[in-house]
Design a protein around this motif. Structure first.
Motif, PDB file in Angstrom:
ATOM      1  N   ARG A   1       2.715  14.522  -7.052  1.00  0.00           N
ATOM      2  CA  ARG A   1       3.839  15.391  -6.723  1.00  0.00           C
ATOM      3  C   ARG A   1       5.187  14.676  -6.817  1.00  0.00           C
ATOM      4  O   ARG A   1       6.236  15.310  -6.766  1.00  0.00           O
ATOM      5  N   LEU A   2       5.160  13.352  -6.937  1.00  0.00           N
ATOM      6  CA  LEU A   2       6.385  12.555  -6.889  1.00  0.00           C
ATOM      7  C   LEU A   2       6.578  11.754  -8.168  1.00  0.00           C
ATOM      8  O   LEU A   2       5.613  11.366  -8.837  1.00  0.00           O
ATOM      9  N   ARG A   3       7.837  11.518  -8.497  1.00  0.00           N
ATOM     10  CA  ARG A   3       8.196  10.573  -9.567  1.00  0.00           C
ATOM     11  C   ARG A   3       9.264   9.653  -8.964  1.00  0.00           C
ATOM     12  O   ARG A   3      10.462   9.920  -9.064  1.00  0.00           O
ATOM     13  N   VAL A   4       8.789   8.594  -8.324  1.00  0.00           N
ATOM     14  CA  VAL A   4       9.702   7.767  -7.542  1.00  0.00           C
ATOM     15  C   VAL A   4       9.530   6.284  -7.850  1.00  0.00           C
ATOM     16  O   VAL A   4       8.518   5.857  -8.413  1.00  0.00           O
ATOM     17  N   LYS A   5      10.549   5.543  -7.465  1.00  0.00           N
ATOM     18  CA  LYS A   5      10.553   4.088  -7.530  1.00  0.00           C
ATOM     19  C   LYS A   5      10.699   3.573  -6.106  1.00  0.00           C
ATOM     20  O   LYS A   5      11.575   4.028  -5.371  1.00  0.00           O
ATOM     21  N   VAL A   6       9.834   2.652  -5.688  1.00  0.00           N
ATOM     22  CA  VAL A   6       9.823   2.160  -4.311  1.00  0.00           C
ATOM     23  C   VAL A   6      10.063   0.652  -4.325  1.00  0.00           C
ATOM     24  O   VAL A   6       9.432  -0.078  -5.105  1.00  0.00           O
TER      25      VAL A   6
ATOM     26  N   ALA B   1       0.838  -1.205   0.000  1.00  0.00           N
ATOM     27  CA  ALA B   1       0.000   0.000   0.000  1.00  0.00           C
ATOM     28  C   ALA B   1       0.873   1.255   0.000  1.00  0.00           C
ATOM     29  O   ALA B   1       0.579   2.231  -0.707  1.00  0.00           O
ATOM     30  N   PHE B   2       1.948   1.229   0.789  1.00  0.00           N
ATOM     31  CA  PHE B   2       2.865   2.367   0.839  1.00  0.00           C
ATOM     32  C   PHE B   2       3.448   2.649  -0.542  1.00  0.00           C
ATOM     33  O   PHE B   2       3.479   3.797  -1.008  1.00  0.00           O
ATOM     34  N   LYS B   3       3.916   1.601  -1.212  1.00  0.00           N
ATOM     35  CA  LYS B   3       4.489   1.752  -2.545  1.00  0.00           C
ATOM     36  C   LYS B   3       3.465   2.317  -3.523  1.00  0.00           C
ATOM     37  O   LYS B   3       3.761   3.258  -4.285  1.00  0.00           O
ATOM     38  N   SER B   4       2.266   1.752  -3.508  1.00  0.00           N
ATOM     39  CA  SER B   4       1.223   2.186  -4.442  1.00  0.00           C
ATOM     40  C   SER B   4       0.864   3.659  -4.235  1.00  0.00           C
ATOM     41  O   SER B   4       0.711   4.408  -5.204  1.00  0.00           O
ATOM     42  N   GLU B   5       0.769   4.081  -2.981  1.00  0.00           N
ATOM     43  CA  GLU B   5       0.371   5.465  -2.699  1.00  0.00           C
ATOM     44  C   GLU B   5       1.447   6.463  -3.114  1.00  0.00           C
ATOM     45  O   GLU B   5       1.143   7.538  -3.626  1.00  0.00           O
TER      46      GLU B   5
END
Length: 392
Positions: free
Chosen positions: A234-239, A224-228
């Motif tokens: 506002r973000l362009r990230v890889k988790v 869930a953390f990764k999906s959110e």
């Protein structure tokens, strides 16, 4: 049939002293095969263990979208503030257990060689210690924020020209080593740590970072953390989980070492098979009349074949056990450093000779013994009895 096999086998073993030279040649040939194979594969096992010890399933890593390593990543201060506000992050003393960090490579001489090596220098924040629960200060003290001070992993101390109290030149500045730490045997023990703000200034990184390490309240909340975070406009990230990141980091070197070990083991095994065949052919030829006599008085062919195969396997098994024992004494725990092909920095680790590798070596030697004894066993029962009895 079993009684016949045992009778012939005991007779064969009693003749070992008369052919001791050829027997020892076969045994120590297989000893060398197993020792080298286990030694080579212990490199990959040790590297993989170090990477595995580095991971925590409750720790998430955040990189820039599209980045595969920290070296290729970049996060702004605003990005880190948004991420730290997520409710899934564990709170330690009222502060989110989330740290924005920098990762740069510096050149330092390897201990005892004088050649330069790429050593990781990490800029951390106070929350970095809360994220890494295995962290332990072994000697000295923590660095003071805002000063050119370093703490170094115990693996780095063993492999590079760094030690407590020493000053080193990094870029245009001199840095003092004030502490030595451990981190559960993980890859962090190959690194040197300093204040992230000081490192930003020294390397002109402005107000940017390369990664974030985040301790989640519950490892099960990672999906869930990764999906959110990924859906946040506002973000362009890889988790990713920290465990997955380091598993990927170890894949190249372990694949390379495993392939190398298989090639070396196969080539040496071919020589060991010829040695085993030669030993058993010699043994069978020397006992040609005895084997023919056994057949003449009623011993069946199958027990004769089985007894020769058992003898060959026992000799190979002895070689495998000796080779595994020597490999354990020579290689287990031996510390070295090698290149991490993802970050192009040195990783210190210890060779690992575990029960699985020893079992593999014993199995390998058993197969060599069976193959080496098969041809002589077949030849022993195909020779005409009359011809064998007339032979000198």
């Amino acid at each position: 049939m079993l009684e016949q096999v045992l009778a012939i086998l005991m007779f064969s073993l009693r003749t070992v002293p008369q052919r001791l030279g050829s027997v020892l040649t076969a045994v120590f040939g297989i000893t060398g095969v197993v020792m080298v194979m286990v030694g080579v594969l212990s490199i990959g096992e040790g590297y993989k263990k170090t990477m595995k010890a580095s991971g925590d399933p409750a720790v998430a890593m955040v990189l820039r979208s599209g980045a595969d390593t920290e070296m290729m990543s970049g996060l702004s201060r605003q990005d880190t503030r948004i991420i730290k506000d997520h409710p899934a992050i564990k709170q330690v003393d009222g502060t989110p257990a989330a740290a924005a960090e920098l990762f740069v490579i510096i050149n330092l001489p390897k201990r005892g060689t004088g050649t330069d090596a790429n050593v990781p220098l990490r800029g951390i924040q106070p929350q970095s210690y809360a994220v890494r629960e295995k962290f332990e200060m072994l000697e000295g003290r923590f660095f003071e924020p805002g000063r050119n001070e370093l703490i170094v992993g115990r693996g780095a101390v063993g492999q590079f020209e760094v030690e407590l109290g020493k000053e080193i030149q990094v870029g245009a500045n001199r840095w003092k080593i004030v502490g030595v730490f451990a981190e559960g045997g993980g890859v962090a023990e190959s690194e040197m740590w300093t204040d992230a703000g000081v490192l930003q200034s020294a390397y002109r990184r402005g107000d940017t970072f390369q990664s974030m390490y985040i301790k989640l309240e519950d490892a099960a909340r990672f999906t869930a953390f990764k999906s959110e975070l990924i859906r946040d406009p506002r973000l362009r990230v890889k988790v990713m989980r920290q465990t997955d990141y380091y598993a990927e980091q170890s894949r190249t070197i372990t694949t390379l070492v495993t392939a190398l070990g298989a090639i070396i083991g196969t080539l040496m095994a071919a020589g060991a098979v010829f040695s085993a065949v030669n030993t058993m052919v010699t043994a069978v030829a020397a006992r040609g009349r005895e084997i023919a006599t056994l057949r003449a008085i009623g011993f069946h062919r199958v027990p004769i074949v089985l007894s020769i195969l058992v003898e060959s396997t026992l000799l190979a098994l002895a070689g495998g056990l000796i080779g595994g024992f020597i490999a354990y004494l020579l290689f287990d725990g031996f510390r070295t450093a090698t290149m991490n092909f993802q970050s192009f920095s040195q990783v210190t680790f210890a060779f690992e000779v575990d029960a699985g590798l020893l079992a593999m070596g014993v199995f390998y030697s058993t197969v060599i013994g069976l193959i080496g004894g098969l041809l002589p066993a077949v030849q022993a029962v195909r020779s005409p009895v009359a011809d064998a009895l007339r032979s000198e």
